[in-house]
Design a protein around this motif. Structure first.
Motif, PDB file in Angstrom:
ATOM      1  N   ASN A 146       0.790  -1.229   0.000  1.00  0.00           N
ATOM      2  CA  ASN A 146       0.000   0.000   0.000  1.00  0.00           C
ATOM      3  C   ASN A 146       0.825   1.284   0.000  1.00  0.00           C
ATOM      4  O   ASN A 146       0.256   2.378  -0.049  1.00  0.00           O
ATOM      5  CB  ASN A 146      -0.947  -0.003   1.210  1.00  0.00           C
ATOM      6  N   LEU A 147       2.145   1.162   0.048  1.00  0.00           N
ATOM      7  CA  LEU A 147       2.980   2.362  -0.034  1.00  0.00           C
ATOM      8  C   LEU A 147       2.991   2.899  -1.465  1.00  0.00           C
ATOM      9  O   LEU A 147       3.007   2.134  -2.431  1.00  0.00           O
ATOM     10  CB  LEU A 147       4.413   2.048   0.398  1.00  0.00           C
ATOM     11  N   ASN A 148       3.001   4.209  -1.580  1.00  0.00           N
ATOM     12  CA  ASN A 148       3.056   4.860  -2.885  1.00  0.00           C
ATOM     13  C   ASN A 148       4.450   4.678  -3.478  1.00  0.00           C
ATOM     14  O   ASN A 148       5.431   5.217  -2.969  1.00  0.00           O
ATOM     15  CB  ASN A 148       2.732   6.352  -2.733  1.00  0.00           C
ATOM     16  N   LYS A 149       4.544   3.906  -4.560  1.00  0.00           N
ATOM     17  CA  LYS A 149       5.847   3.603  -5.152  1.00  0.00           C
ATOM     18  C   LYS A 149       6.502   4.825  -5.789  1.00  0.00           C
ATOM     19  O   LYS A 149       7.707   4.828  -6.041  1.00  0.00           O
ATOM     20  CB  LYS A 149       5.697   2.482  -6.189  1.00  0.00           C
ATOM     21  N   LYS A 150       5.709   5.869  -6.054  1.00  0.00           N
ATOM     22  CA  LYS A 150       6.297   7.103  -6.570  1.00  0.00           C
ATOM     23  C   LYS A 150       7.010   7.879  -5.468  1.00  0.00           C
ATOM     24  O   LYS A 150       7.868   8.712  -5.744  1.00  0.00           O
ATOM     25  CB  LYS A 150       5.210   7.978  -7.199  1.00  0.00           C
ATOM     26  N   GLU A 151       6.641   7.591  -4.230  1.00  0.00           N
ATOM     27  CA  GLU A 151       7.218   8.300  -3.088  1.00  0.00           C
ATOM     28  C   GLU A 151       8.273   7.469  -2.368  1.00  0.00           C
ATOM     29  O   GLU A 151       9.233   8.011  -1.818  1.00  0.00           O
ATOM     30  CB  GLU A 151       6.100   8.677  -2.109  1.00  0.00           C
ATOM     31  N   PHE A 152       8.099   6.129  -2.389  1.00  0.00           N
ATOM     32  CA  PHE A 152       8.987   5.257  -1.620  1.00  0.00           C
ATOM     33  C   PHE A 152       9.625   4.188  -2.501  1.00  0.00           C
ATOM     34  O   PHE A 152       8.972   3.610  -3.369  1.00  0.00           O
ATOM     35  CB  PHE A 152       8.213   4.562  -0.498  1.00  0.00           C
ATOM     36  N   PHE A 153      10.900   3.938  -2.239  1.00  0.00           N
ATOM     37  CA  PHE A 153      11.590   2.794  -2.833  1.00  0.00           C
ATOM     38  C   PHE A 153      11.710   1.738  -1.738  1.00  0.00           C
ATOM     39  O   PHE A 153      12.314   1.988  -0.692  1.00  0.00           O
ATOM     40  CB  PHE A 153      12.975   3.182  -3.340  1.00  0.00           C
ATOM     41  N   VAL A 193      32.815  -3.852   0.396  1.00  0.00           N
ATOM     42  CA  VAL A 193      31.701  -4.155  -0.503  1.00  0.00           C
ATOM     43  C   VAL A 193      30.366  -3.840   0.167  1.00  0.00           C
ATOM     44  O   VAL A 193      29.447  -3.298  -0.466  1.00  0.00           O
ATOM     45  CB  VAL A 193      31.745  -5.630  -0.956  1.00  0.00           C
ATOM     46  N   LEU A 194      30.243  -4.151   1.451  1.00  0.00           N
ATOM     47  CA  LEU A 194      29.004  -3.851   2.167  1.00  0.00           C
ATOM     48  C   LEU A 194      28.779  -2.346   2.264  1.00  0.00           C
ATOM     49  O   LEU A 194      27.659  -1.860   2.056  1.00  0.00           O
ATOM     50  CB  LEU A 194      29.040  -4.469   3.570  1.00  0.00           C
ATOM     51  N   VAL A 195      29.841  -1.597   2.552  1.00  0.00           N
ATOM     52  CA  VAL A 195      29.737  -0.132   2.583  1.00  0.00           C
ATOM     53  C   VAL A 195      29.330   0.390   1.213  1.00  0.00           C
ATOM     54  O   VAL A 195      28.455   1.260   1.088  1.00  0.00           O
ATOM     55  CB  VAL A 195      31.076   0.499   3.024  1.00  0.00           C
ATOM     56  N   ASP A 196      29.948  -0.141   0.174  1.00  0.00           N
ATOM     57  CA  ASP A 196      29.620   0.249  -1.202  1.00  0.00           C
ATOM     58  C   ASP A 196      28.147  -0.018  -1.507  1.00  0.00           C
ATOM     59  O   ASP A 196      27.459   0.814  -2.121  1.00  0.00           O
ATOM     60  CB  ASP A 196      30.515  -0.542  -2.158  1.00  0.00           C
ATOM     61  N   LEU A 197      27.650  -1.152  -1.068  1.00  0.00           N
ATOM     62  CA  LEU A 197      26.257  -1.527  -1.316  1.00  0.00           C
ATOM     63  C   LEU A 197      25.299  -0.595  -0.584  1.00  0.00           C
ATOM     64  O   LEU A 197      24.335  -0.077  -1.175  1.00  0.00           O
ATOM     65  CB  LEU A 197      26.036  -2.979  -0.877  1.00  0.00           C
ATOM     66  N   LEU A 198      25.555  -0.343   0.694  1.00  0.00           N
ATOM     67  CA  LEU A 198      24.667   0.509   1.492  1.00  0.00           C
ATOM     68  C   LEU A 198      24.709   1.963   1.014  1.00  0.00           C
ATOM     69  O   LEU A 198      23.667   2.627   0.924  1.00  0.00           O
ATOM     70  CB  LEU A 198      25.050   0.420   2.968  1.00  0.00           C
ATOM     71  N   GLU A 199      25.905   2.453   0.712  1.00  0.00           N
ATOM     72  CA  GLU A 199      26.020   3.824   0.204  1.00  0.00           C
ATOM     73  C   GLU A 199      25.383   3.953  -1.175  1.00  0.00           C
ATOM     74  O   GLU A 199      24.733   4.960  -1.483  1.00  0.00           O
ATOM     75  CB  GLU A 199      27.497   4.235   0.144  1.00  0.00           C
ATOM     76  N   GLY A 200      25.559   2.926  -2.000  1.00  0.00           N
ATOM     77  CA  GLY A 200      24.982   2.955  -3.341  1.00  0.00           C
ATOM     78  C   GLY A 200      23.464   2.965  -3.311  1.00  0.00           C
ATOM     79  O   GLY A 200      22.818   3.693  -4.077  1.00  0.00           O
ATOM     80  N   SER A 229      22.382   6.394  -2.296  1.00  0.00           N
ATOM     81  CA  SER A 229      22.600   7.334  -3.396  1.00  0.00           C
ATOM     82  C   SER A 229      21.521   7.184  -4.468  1.00  0.00           C
ATOM     83  O   SER A 229      20.990   8.180  -4.975  1.00  0.00           O
ATOM     84  CB  SER A 229      23.985   7.101  -4.006  1.00  0.00           C
ATOM     85  N   TYR A 230      21.190   5.947  -4.803  1.00  0.00           N
ATOM     86  CA  TYR A 230      20.173   5.692  -5.835  1.00  0.00           C
ATOM     87  C   TYR A 230      18.810   6.234  -5.400  1.00  0.00           C
ATOM     88  O   TYR A 230      18.103   6.879  -6.181  1.00  0.00           O
ATOM     89  CB  TYR A 230      20.077   4.191  -6.107  1.00  0.00           C
ATOM     90  N   ILE A 231      18.441   5.975  -4.149  1.00  0.00           N
ATOM     91  CA  ILE A 231      17.144   6.435  -3.638  1.00  0.00           C
ATOM     92  C   ILE A 231      17.084   7.958  -3.628  1.00  0.00           C
ATOM     93  O   ILE A 231      16.095   8.567  -4.058  1.00  0.00           O
ATOM     94  CB  ILE A 231      16.900   5.865  -2.219  1.00  0.00           C
ATOM     95  N   THR A 232      18.158   8.590  -3.164  1.00  0.00           N
ATOM     96  CA  THR A 232      18.207  10.054  -3.109  1.00  0.00           C
ATOM     97  C   THR A 232      18.159  10.662  -4.506  1.00  0.00           C
ATOM     98  O   THR A 232      17.447  11.637  -4.756  1.00  0.00           O
ATOM     99  CB  THR A 232      19.488  10.512  -2.383  1.00  0.00           C
ATOM    100  N   LYS A 233      18.907  10.072  -5.429  1.00  0.00           N
ATOM    101  CA  LYS A 233      18.971  10.573  -6.804  1.00  0.00           C
ATOM    102  C   LYS A 233      17.598  10.537  -7.477  1.00  0.00           C
ATOM    103  O   LYS A 233      17.275  11.379  -8.312  1.00  0.00           O
ATOM    104  CB  LYS A 233      19.973   9.738  -7.607  1.00  0.00           C
ATOM    105  N   ASN A 234      16.785   9.557  -7.087  1.00  0.00           N
ATOM    106  CA  ASN A 234      15.458   9.420  -7.684  1.00  0.00           C
ATOM    107  C   ASN A 234      14.380  10.189  -6.921  1.00  0.00           C
ATOM    108  O   ASN A 234      13.187  10.042  -7.209  1.00  0.00           O
ATOM    109  CB  ASN A 234      15.077   7.944  -7.780  1.00  0.00           C
ATOM    110  N   GLY A 235      14.798  10.996  -5.946  1.00  0.00           N
ATOM    111  CA  GLY A 235      13.871  11.857  -5.229  1.00  0.00           C
ATOM    112  C   GLY A 235      12.859  11.115  -4.383  1.00  0.00           C
ATOM    113  O   GLY A 235      11.720  11.578  -4.210  1.00  0.00           O
TER     114      GLY A 235
END
Length: 377
Positions: free
Chosen positions: A56-63, A136-143, A146-152
């Motif tokens: 039920n979460l709005n996929k336009k607002e939440f990843f 690798v774990l840091v890279d995954l979590l930071e990535g 970053s992806y979520i933020t970049k997509n607003g």
């Protein structure tokens, strides 16, 4: 006609009983990017609640990222499961998804190989050495952040069966997760699990990385009024008559347990759908049928218990609401003392997930197991 009472699997929507208040609170936590520890005994419906919220979460607002950690045996499994869960949330053609993964994760990308299964989904193979785990774990979590933020968007990451992390050889996952989530204000992390003693050690122990890092959210049994309305509606919708006092008896005998009220009603419905009416004797017959199916399992559990554990479970199966397990009268009545020994026995039964501490007392978690003990002893 399908049986409307579903047990033993994830349910959402109209098949989920109650949980309106819990849903509202978790939605507030999600919108506030709160970090949450969600815990309860097994079969209380944590996964169903979380999956229903995700739907039920709005996929336009939440990843949203849902990670089932039950299969995870080590840090490499953790990374693989998280990467796969992230990729499944990317709504893009396959080649674009692969490009996103390569562009988003610098360290991880060089260690990833991909295959496409018969369903057209990505299967990961990650080659990791022990010294690769932390970067690798840091890279995954930071990535992911970053992806979520970049997509607003805002992010929601659920780690189900999170107590599995406790079995990993090192605490790298705990340390890196704690470090990353402290600085990620746009992601709600929900750590969900059923092994309370392990989770409390992870999140309430001053010597562990997750100490005081989350809000603690205990999922309790269902409200009797919600169960009553649910049972009444499900029988009515399938044109089966059931008396109100019989519904109340189901609530009493199931002790508002989310799994067992559904299981009992499932059996009662099977007995009733041909004649369109639930007879009074169907309740006891349903409990007997369930107990018969579980007897071999209960026999096996019982055979592995010590004499003191058996005596304590017998006492707990007969405890009255006004009685306290550590009172002199109760200890003398069932010969389960002294207090120091009783506490060790109780701790052992908690670790076996046979009992849990509730309001300064202890309860047997499996209500059919409790009735099995009562019948024999």
């Amino acid at each position: 006609m399908e049986n409307p009472f579903i047990y033993g699997e994830v349910v959402t929507g109209k098949n989920l009983c109650g949980r309106e208040d819990e849903t509202k609170e978790l939605l507030r936590d999600i919108r506030n990017s709160q970090k949450v520890l969600l815990f309860s005994p097994r079969r209380y419906g944590k996964t169903s609640l979380l999956k229903d919220i995700f739907i039920n979460l709005n996929k336009k607002e939440f990843f949203t990222i849902y990670v089932d950690l039950y299969p995870a045996l080590n840090e490499s499994d953790f990374i693989k499961l998280l990467a796969k869960a992230f990729s499944s949330g990317i709504t893009a053609p396959l080649y674009k998804t692969l490009n996103v993964l390569k562009d988003t994760f610098k360290h991880l990308a060089s260690r990833l190989s991909f295959t496409i299964n018969k369903e057209g989904n990505i299967e990961f193979d990650i080659s990791l050495e022990k010294h690769d785990i932390s970067p690798v774990l840091v890279d995954l979590l930071e990535g992911i952040n970053s992806y979520i933020t970049k997509n607003g968007k805002k992010g929601v990451i659920v780690f189900d069966e999170f107590q599995q992390v406790n079995y990993f050889e090192k605490d790298k996952v705990e340390k890196e997760l704690r470090s990353q989530m402290q600085s990620q204000r746009n992601i709600c992390y929900i750590f969900s699990g059923s092994k309370k003693h392990l989770l409390m050690d992870m999140f309430a122990n001053p010597n562990r990385p997750f100490y005081k890092s989350t809000k603690h959210f205990q999922l309790d049994k269902l409200k009797s009024k919600d169960i009553f309305r649910f049972i009444k509606t499900k029988f009515q919708d399938t044109d089966i008559e059931i008396k109100d006092d019989l519904i109340n008896k189901v609530i009493d005998i199931s002790e508002c347990h989310p799994f067992y009220f559904q299981y009992i009603c499932h059996e009662m419905w099977e007995m009733s759908f041909l004649n369109g009416k639930v007879a009074d004797e169907y309740l006891e017959r349903s409990v007997d049928r369930i107990m018969e199916r579980e007897t071999s399992s209960y026999d096996n559990i019982w055979s592995l218990l010590s004499l003191k554990q058996k005596k304590t479970l017998i006492a707990l199966s007969k405890i009255l609401p006004q009685e306290k397990i550590f009172s002199n009268n109760f200890i003398t009545k069932y010969n389960i003392g002294p207090v120091s020994t009783l506490q060790r026995v109780l701790n052992g039964l908690v670790k076996k997930e046979l009992i849990d501490k509730v309001n300064n007392n202890y309860e047997i978690l499996d209500i059919i197991f409790k009735k099995w003990i009562q019948r024999i002893y």
